[in-house]
Write a protein that holds these residues in place. Structure first.
Motif, PDB file in Angstrom:
ATOM      1  N   ASP A 122      12.478 -49.216  59.115  1.00  0.00           N
ATOM      2  CA  ASP A 122      12.467 -48.024  58.439  1.00  0.00           C
ATOM      3  C   ASP A 122      13.423 -48.177  56.972  1.00  0.00           C
ATOM      4  OD1 ASP A 122      11.110 -46.902  60.286  1.00  0.00           O
ATOM      5  OD2 ASP A 122      12.758 -45.851  61.422  1.00  0.00           O
ATOM      6  N   LYS A 143      12.531 -41.639  63.342  1.00  0.00           N
ATOM      7  CA  LYS A 143      12.958 -42.968  63.157  1.00  0.00           C
ATOM      8  C   LYS A 143      12.798 -43.863  64.433  1.00  0.00           C
ATOM      9  CE  LYS A 143      15.497 -42.167  58.908  1.00  0.00           C
ATOM     10  NZ  LYS A 143      16.816 -42.113  58.474  1.00  0.00           N
ATOM     11  N   SER A 144      13.306 -44.988  64.567  1.00  0.00           N
ATOM     12  CA  SER A 144      13.207 -46.100  65.900  1.00  0.00           C
ATOM     13  C   SER A 144      14.215 -45.384  66.664  1.00  0.00           C
ATOM     14  CB  SER A 144      13.338 -47.389  65.414  1.00  0.00           C
ATOM     15  OG  SER A 144      14.531 -47.538  64.854  1.00  0.00           O
ATOM     16  N   SER A 171      15.289 -42.123  67.264  1.00  0.00           N
ATOM     17  CA  SER A 171      15.159 -40.776  67.302  1.00  0.00           C
ATOM     18  C   SER A 171      14.939 -40.200  68.521  1.00  0.00           C
ATOM     19  CB  SER A 171      14.161 -40.042  66.246  1.00  0.00           C
ATOM     20  OG  SER A 171      14.668 -40.549  64.855  1.00  0.00           O
ATOM     21  N   THR A 211      13.369 -38.380  60.347  1.00  0.00           N
ATOM     22  CA  THR A 211      12.936 -38.364  58.931  1.00  0.00           C
ATOM     23  C   THR A 211      12.419 -37.047  58.385  1.00  0.00           C
ATOM     24  OG1 THR A 211      12.069 -40.441  59.040  1.00  0.00           O
ATOM     25  CG2 THR A 211      11.484 -39.108  57.021  1.00  0.00           C
ATOM     26  N   LYS A 271       8.623 -36.441  62.220  1.00  0.00           N
ATOM     27  CA  LYS A 271       8.386 -37.727  61.946  1.00  0.00           C
ATOM     28  C   LYS A 271       9.624 -38.619  62.434  1.00  0.00           C
ATOM     29  CE  LYS A 271       5.973 -39.192  58.339  1.00  0.00           C
ATOM     30  NZ  LYS A 271       5.736 -39.820  56.810  1.00  0.00           N
ATOM     31  N   THR A 316       6.934 -44.844  63.666  1.00  0.00           N
ATOM     32  CA  THR A 316       7.870 -43.982  62.697  1.00  0.00           C
ATOM     33  C   THR A 316       7.183 -43.599  61.293  1.00  0.00           C
ATOM     34  OG1 THR A 316       8.444 -46.272  61.564  1.00  0.00           O
ATOM     35  CG2 THR A 316       9.882 -45.300  63.494  1.00  0.00           C
TER      36      THR A 316
END
Length: 769
Positions: free
Chosen positions: A607, A66-67, A69, A52, A64, A158
């Motif tokens: 997300d 994401k699930s 990443s 993000t 930050k 996340t």
């Protein structure tokens, strides 16, 4: 990607031999050159492009995720052990109780062309910056004389901004202390690890080899068929043409499909990179002898599942045969020509030839492997008993002998909700309920009845058949007027099965925490079975037969339908869609009121919904955020305590991890409640749990998407006119939100003060008015 948190630290000293001396740590990255994607070893460093946000400043990388990443460091192949380096060290800041995964990439030799990966989990984070030292020996099976990279992934949150800094190979004795670590997951090994941290309390570093990555364990009907999520909190569904999709059939952690022709079922992934890690997907399947089906695996170079490259294999291509028994079946990626195993997005099953059931589905490693769901815990209900008192001064009171379909033995009304089957025969009543929402009522008065003289007596029900239901004792409103909301004002509940033995149920009247001076009647409700119960008497008796044991009362919290603060009114708004959230916030801001939002937990972890940001904004504006289950099932209809507990535990964890909020306030989906879900709620959040139903229903579920959406306003005004002051509504529909300002103005016109639910309940921990 979600990994089990591994716990159980026991500190001790350990030493590690080195092959050569080193004078100082070898810096991998101080993030001073991150803008050019260069690390301190002059090699490439980057994230996967899905974060993000990500930036570096002052030697600290902030991101930050994401699930799916990940962030990686590459470098020239390092013969670390031979050069005296025995660990990798880094500073990390993550959420309290958070975790992440660290991957090491090694080759068989520095001249080899490909690498393999080993993994550990870093858990027990504190929310502050911590220095983590992971001995290279903890990466079991890794060649520490041919290391080419490290990867951080599997971030537990996340919504949090993580930080990483000072990545280096450790030198000499920097491997530090050791700890014994045991696993809380049945699929992870029990191992020992060594670690060192420079801050207290410490984080735990847990090694592990590649273990199955769960796609779906089919643990929740509503998650699968209402929210359409798998265990990865990614989309899963059928095409809508299945005759039925039933979770928990033929056993726990199973789903049964009864297909029509051309029906299919799919499950998406967070763009999984399986290369050099996972070999395929495994699941257990049960299908009749001779059955067939087809499998489609999708990959997408852009990680967009709608722009994917599909590949196919039939059950015959995979060498599968079915014989009516459940077996483990493998879906090797090697069978799918053209599949990009670095960017897997979806699996789809189609061409079902008949009824088929699936067990847990997971990515497997090596030549085989499966995810084994942990066993369902044994019944955790209260087993303690209390002495059985007697009330010799009270006479017996026969309430119902079922001689008449319209009235009970007291001459008052009895009857059941529409949809419940009631069969009267030979002074007996047989009840069959297909839904946990339905109730059978037998009244003791047309107004208020004073039962204080029966406080030491027992409710006795003679029965045969199932005891999978709730017995509720109902309390009238203060006006003893059924035309005033709420009616009944409240009730307390007992689980019939806890008090049942040999065809008789004896429940102490003092186990029902209601005002006995304002009794309405009893109800049998919350049936969590379609089996029948046959009743022959409901009565109050002064004592129980000799030898009868009475279980200790289960705490059941406070069931409320109205505000307790005089002259108060509360808007309690349930789950909604992000697209309408800003309009809701705008209206309540302009009307200058505070409200309560009850949120479902699972979408907070998705997300794509943006709901974590939505509810954080709501909380920041001073509104109350409270619990509404994880997947929105009818709670009392769930089959067992474990299923109920799972909903609470997952919802509480989602609220804490995504919003940093805990709450004792809970709204049951559909208003469905009963003794089991109430008692399990108190065990999850405390005995002062507040089960928050309503006395004002806008009936958006009934009218919002019809040709007469204005009936929502009629319903709201009707209940307000009856004295209702606690609202249920959703922000799911544009029409409902469009009427919100009018609802607020109608409520203000009553002269009552508008406030949050905790404030209207006079909670001492609520913000001051």
């Amino acid at each position: 990607m979600r990994f089990s948190t591994l716990i159980g630290l026991a500190a001790g000293l350990a030493s590690q031999a080195v092959n050569a001396a080193c004078s100082a740590p070898l810096k991998i990255d101080d993030f001073s050159r991150f803008s050019s994607n260069q690390n301190s070893l002059n090699e490439w460093t980057s994230d996967d492009g899905s974060m993000t946000s990500i930036s570096a400043s002052g030697g600290v990388l902030s991101f930050k995720p994401k699930s799916s990443s990940y962030f990686y460091e590459t470098f020239p192949c390092q013969a670390a052990s031979n050069n005296g380096y025995n660990s990798v060290t880094f500073q990390i800041k993550g959420p309290a109780n958070g975790y992440a995964t660290l991957e090491i990439q090694t080759k068989t030799s520095c001249s080899a062309g490909s690498y393999s990966s080993k993994y550990i989990s870093v858990s027990g984070l504190t929310g502050n910056t911590q220095t983590i030292t992971v001995p290279l020996s903890q990466f079991s099976g890794a060649n520490t004389n041919a290391i080419t990279g490290f990867v951080w992934s599997g971030f537990s949150s996340t919504s949090t901004t993580w930080q990483l800094s000072n990545v280096a190979f450790g030198c000499g004795s920097s491997a530090g202390t050791s700890s014994a670590v045991t696993s809380s997951s049945t699929s992870a090994p029990v191992v020992s690890s060594t670690m060192s941290t420079s801050s207290s309390p410490s984080a735990s570093v847990v090694p592990g080899t590649c273990t199955p990555l769960l796609i779906d364990d089919f643990t929740s009907q509503s998650r699968l068929t209402f929210l359409f999520y798998n265990s990865m909190t990614y989309p899963t569904s059928t095409d809508g043409t299945m005759q039925s999709v039933t979770v928990g059939k033929p056993a726990a952690n199973r789903v049964e499909f009864v297909p029509n022709s051309n029906a299919y079922f799919y499950s998406q992934f967070p763009c999984i990179n399986a290369k050099n890690k996972y070999t395929g997907i495994s699941l257990r399947i049960k299908a009749p002898r001779g059955s067939t089906l087809s499998v489609q695996l999708d990959s997408s170079d852009s990680c967009d599942p709608t722009a994917a490259n599909p590949t196919y294999a039939s059950s015959q291509d995979l060498g599968w045969t079915f014989d009516g028994t459940e077996k483990l079946y493998l879906i090797p990626f090697s069978k799918f020509s053209g599949l990009n195993t670095e960017k897997l997005t979806t699996i789809l099953f189609s061409s079902f030839s008949g009824t088929t059931s699936f067990g847990p589905m997971a990515f497997y490693c090596g030549s085989s492997g499966e995810y084994v769901a942990p066993p369902t815990p044994s019944n955790p209900g209260t087993t303690a008993t209390v002495p059985a008192p007697s009330n010799p001064s009270a006479t017996a009171l026969v309430i119902d002998r079922f001689a008449n379909a319209n009235s009970n033995a007291m001459g008052n009304w009895h009857g059941g909700d529409e949809g419940m089957t009631l069969r009267y025969n030979n002074n007996k009543l047989t009840i069959t309920s297909p839904d946990a929402d339905y109730s059978f009522y037998t009244q003791v008065s047309n107004g208020c009845s004073d039962f204080t003289k029966y406080k030491g007596s027992y409710l006795h029900i003679a029965y045969s058949g199932t005891t999978a239901f709730t017995v509720a004792f109902q309390q009238h409103n203060s006006a003893c007027n059924p035309d005033i909301q709420p009616f009944p004002a409240t009730w307390d509940s007992a689980e019939a099965g806890r008090y049942a033995k040999n065809g008789h149920i004896y429940i102490p009247i003092n186990h029902f925490k209601i005002d006995l001076s304002r009794v309405v009647g009893f109800a049998l409700k919350g049936f969590h079975t379609t089996e029948s119960v046959t009743l022959s008497v409901i009565e109050i008796v002064s004592s129980v037969p000799a030898g009868t044991t009475v279980p200790a009362k289960d705490e059941t919290g406070d069931l409320v339908f109205a505000c307790k603060r005089p002259n108060s009114f509360a808007f309690a708004i349930d789950d909604g869609v992000p697209e309408l959230a800003q309009e809701v916030l705008k209206i309540i801001r302009e009307e200058d009121i505070k409200v309560t939002f009850f949120t479902v937990g699972a979408p907070l972890l998705d997300d794509s919904t943006n709901l974590t940001n939505v509810y954080n904004e709501m909380a920041a504006a001073g509104h109350q955020i409270a619990l509404h289950t994880f997947t929105h099932p009818k709670m009392e209809g769930l089959p067992d305590y474990a299923s109920i507990d799972w909903e609470y535990e997952q919802d509480i964890q989602a609220m804490q991890s995504q919003l940093g909020i805990t709450s004792k306030y809970f709204r049951p989906p559909f208003g469905n409640e009963g003794a089991r879900m109430r008692s399990r709620l108190t065990k999850a959040v405390g005995n002062d749990a507040v089960i928050t139903n309503w006395s004002v229903d806008v009936e958006d579920w009934l009218w919002a998407e019809t040709d007469t959406p204005e009936q929502q306003k009629v319903a709201f005004q009707r209940d307000v006119d009856k004295g209702g002051n606690l609202v249920v509504m959703h922000y799911l529909y544009p029409s409902t939100v469009s009427y919100l300002r009018e609802y607020i103005q109608i409520a203000k016109a009553t002269g009552k003060q508008l406030m949050r639910v905790d404030q209207c309940m006079m909670d001492p921990n609520a913000p001051p008015l």
